[in-house]
Design a protein around this motif. Structure first.
Motif, mmCIF file in Angstrom:
data_model
loop_
_atom_site.group_PDB
_atom_site.id
_atom_site.type_symbol
_atom_site.label_atom_id
_atom_site.label_comp_id
_atom_site.label_asym_id
_atom_site.label_seq_id
_atom_site.Cartn_x
_atom_site.Cartn_y
_atom_site.Cartn_z
ATOM 1 N N SER A 160 11.460 55.681 48.866
ATOM 2 C CA SER A 160 11.952 56.327 50.087
ATOM 3 C C SER A 160 12.544 57.700 49.776
ATOM 4 O O SER A 160 12.474 58.614 50.585
ATOM 5 C CB SER A 160 13.023 55.461 50.755
ATOM 6 O OG SER A 160 12.494 54.195 51.044
ATOM 7 N N GLY A 211 -0.084 44.619 62.797
ATOM 8 C CA GLY A 211 0.051 46.049 62.516
ATOM 9 C C GLY A 211 0.835 46.354 61.257
ATOM 10 O O GLY A 211 0.993 47.510 60.876
ATOM 11 N N THR A 241 9.341 50.331 61.864
ATOM 12 C CA THR A 241 10.028 50.432 63.163
ATOM 13 C C THR A 241 9.019 50.271 64.299
ATOM 14 O O THR A 241 9.363 49.786 65.366
ATOM 15 C CB THR A 241 10.779 51.782 63.286
ATOM 16 O OG1 THR A 241 9.935 52.811 62.789
ATOM 17 C CG2 THR A 241 12.059 51.776 62.499
ATOM 18 N N VAL A 265 1.496 45.446 57.095
ATOM 19 C CA VAL A 265 0.930 44.780 55.908
ATOM 20 C C VAL A 265 1.993 44.440 54.862
ATOM 21 O O VAL A 265 1.676 43.926 53.797
ATOM 22 C CB VAL A 265 -0.176 45.632 55.248
ATOM 23 C CG1 VAL A 265 -1.294 45.936 56.222
ATOM 24 C CG2 VAL A 265 0.369 46.907 54.631
ATOM 25 N N HIS A 266 3.239 44.754 55.133
ATOM 26 C CA HIS A 266 4.299 44.479 54.149
ATOM 27 C C HIS A 266 4.569 42.971 54.092
ATOM 28 O O HIS A 266 5.134 42.418 55.025
ATOM 29 C CB HIS A 266 5.594 45.198 54.538
ATOM 30 C CG HIS A 266 5.469 46.683 54.537
ATOM 31 N ND1 HIS A 266 5.055 47.389 55.634
ATOM 32 C CD2 HIS A 266 5.696 47.608 53.554
ATOM 33 C CE1 HIS A 266 5.034 48.687 55.333
ATOM 34 N NE2 HIS A 266 5.416 48.846 54.083
ATOM 35 N N ASP A 267 4.181 42.356 52.978
ATOM 36 C CA ASP A 267 4.330 40.892 52.954
ATOM 37 C C ASP A 267 5.120 40.363 51.758
ATOM 38 O O ASP A 267 5.166 39.154 51.533
ATOM 39 C CB ASP A 267 2.959 40.209 53.031
ATOM 40 C CG ASP A 267 2.050 40.577 51.875
ATOM 41 O OD1 ASP A 267 2.472 41.384 51.010
ATOM 42 O OD2 ASP A 267 0.924 40.068 51.824
ATOM 43 N N SER A 282 8.397 38.598 60.108
ATOM 44 C CA SER A 282 8.854 39.723 59.308
ATOM 45 C C SER A 282 8.229 41.012 59.833
ATOM 46 O O SER A 282 7.055 41.021 60.211
ATOM 47 C CB SER A 282 8.426 39.488 57.851
ATOM 48 O OG SER A 282 8.901 40.510 57.026
ATOM 49 N N ALA A 317 16.316 36.499 51.620
ATOM 50 C CA ALA A 317 15.623 35.210 51.619
ATOM 51 C C ALA A 317 16.569 34.022 51.421
ATOM 52 O O ALA A 317 16.373 32.964 52.025
ATOM 53 C CB ALA A 317 14.542 35.215 50.547
#
Ligand code: B12
Length: 214
Positions: free
Chosen positions: A56, A103, A155, A105-107, A151, A203
């Motif tokens: 970031s 929409g 944004t 793909v962050h898994d 999840s 988690a």
């Protein structure tokens, strides 16, 4: 080597994108019969989060991040295997349908939540990533889920969590499920605003709250 040292090594392996070190650390922890949940949350996860912050801040490039994400996924999958083989999943605490919303793909974070929920005795249906709201609702109905977990890391995709909750309400299904939401941009305020039952920052907290929700 102590578990603390291995956790530090696991963190470093991701920060340095050292695949061999990541797997050696895991092998050492398995051989020593250490708590793998701790290794995942206090070791690898910390490294992934720190790397995320570096990305970031523009200090890490995208290909490097993707490489680290692959290492993280392999490690998570191996830890999950170990947990399922062990005594963690012997009893069923409840049934959860989990996914990363459409929409998005962050898994990685979603995968960690699923792994720890399974270790905590939940039967988990992991629908993967980029999942259509209709598929989420249909699966929850099909398996008689207690919990729907969603999840979102963008944004722009957080709103899909609301879409699913609205869909449940419109179809008269809302009271059948406890809805949990999470992901880096999600907050307890957002959870409250969209009418979710619960928000978790990480988690370990997700498993604890899932237990109290049922
Ligand atoms: C790794 C990563 C990627 C990887 C994803 C690999 C994968 N298989 O997941 C790749 C490189 C593919 C990627 C792609 C993109 N990314 Co990206 N990515 C990240 C990064 C660096 C880390 C995310 C991560 O894995 N964190 C580690 C895990 C362990 O943490 P976590 O996900 O937060 O999960 C924990 C908790 O949140 C919680 N939790 C998670 N889910 C749930 C669910 C429930 C129900 C509960 C209760 C709890 C819970 O528990 C987890 C474990 O403790 C973040 C930056 C960041 N700081 O978050 C950016 C970030 C999310 N990405 C970003 C962007 C913009 C993108 C792209 C659009 C880039 C592009 N221009 O192509 C694409 C998105 C494509 C898409 N459609 O989804 C932005 C989002 C900005 C925004 N505000 O929307 C971020 C914030 C980076 C940034 N600052 O620019 N990305």
């Amino acid at each position: 080597m102590t578990l603390e040292t291995l956790c530090q090594q696991a963190t470093n392996s991701l920060l340095d994108m050292d695949e061999d070190l990541a797997y050696e650390t895991l092998d050492a922890a398995i051989a020593a019969e250490y708590n793998l949940t701790e290794l995942l949350t206090n070791g690898y996860s910390v490294g992934m989060q720190e790397l995320g912050e570096q990305f970031s801040a523009g200090e890490v490039f995208l290909p490097d991040l993707m490489y680290a994400a692959e290492i993280m996924q392999t490690v998570s999958a191996r830890i999950e295997e170990q947990m399922v083989d062990g005594d963690g999943a012997a009893e069923t605490s409840g049934t959860a349908v989990f996914c990363t919303v459409q929409g998005d793909v962050h898994d990685i974070g979603k995968g960690i939540c699923c792994a720890l929920l399974k270790a905590g005795g939940f039967k988990v249906y992991d629908l993967g990533r980029d999942v259509d709201p209709e598929v989420i609702v249909a699966k929850a109905e099909e398996v008689g889920a207690d919990i729907i977990g969603m999840s979102a890391l963008l944004t722009t995709t957080m709103t899909v969590q609301k879409t699913v909750i609205d869909m449940l309400t419109e179809r008269g299904l809302r009271e059948k499920y406890k809805v949990m939401v999470g992901g880096a941009p999600v907050t307890s305020r957002w959870a409250e605003k969209i009418g979710a039952d619960c928000y978790s920052e990480d988690a370990a907290d997700c498993v604890e709250k899932a237990g109290t929700l049922i």
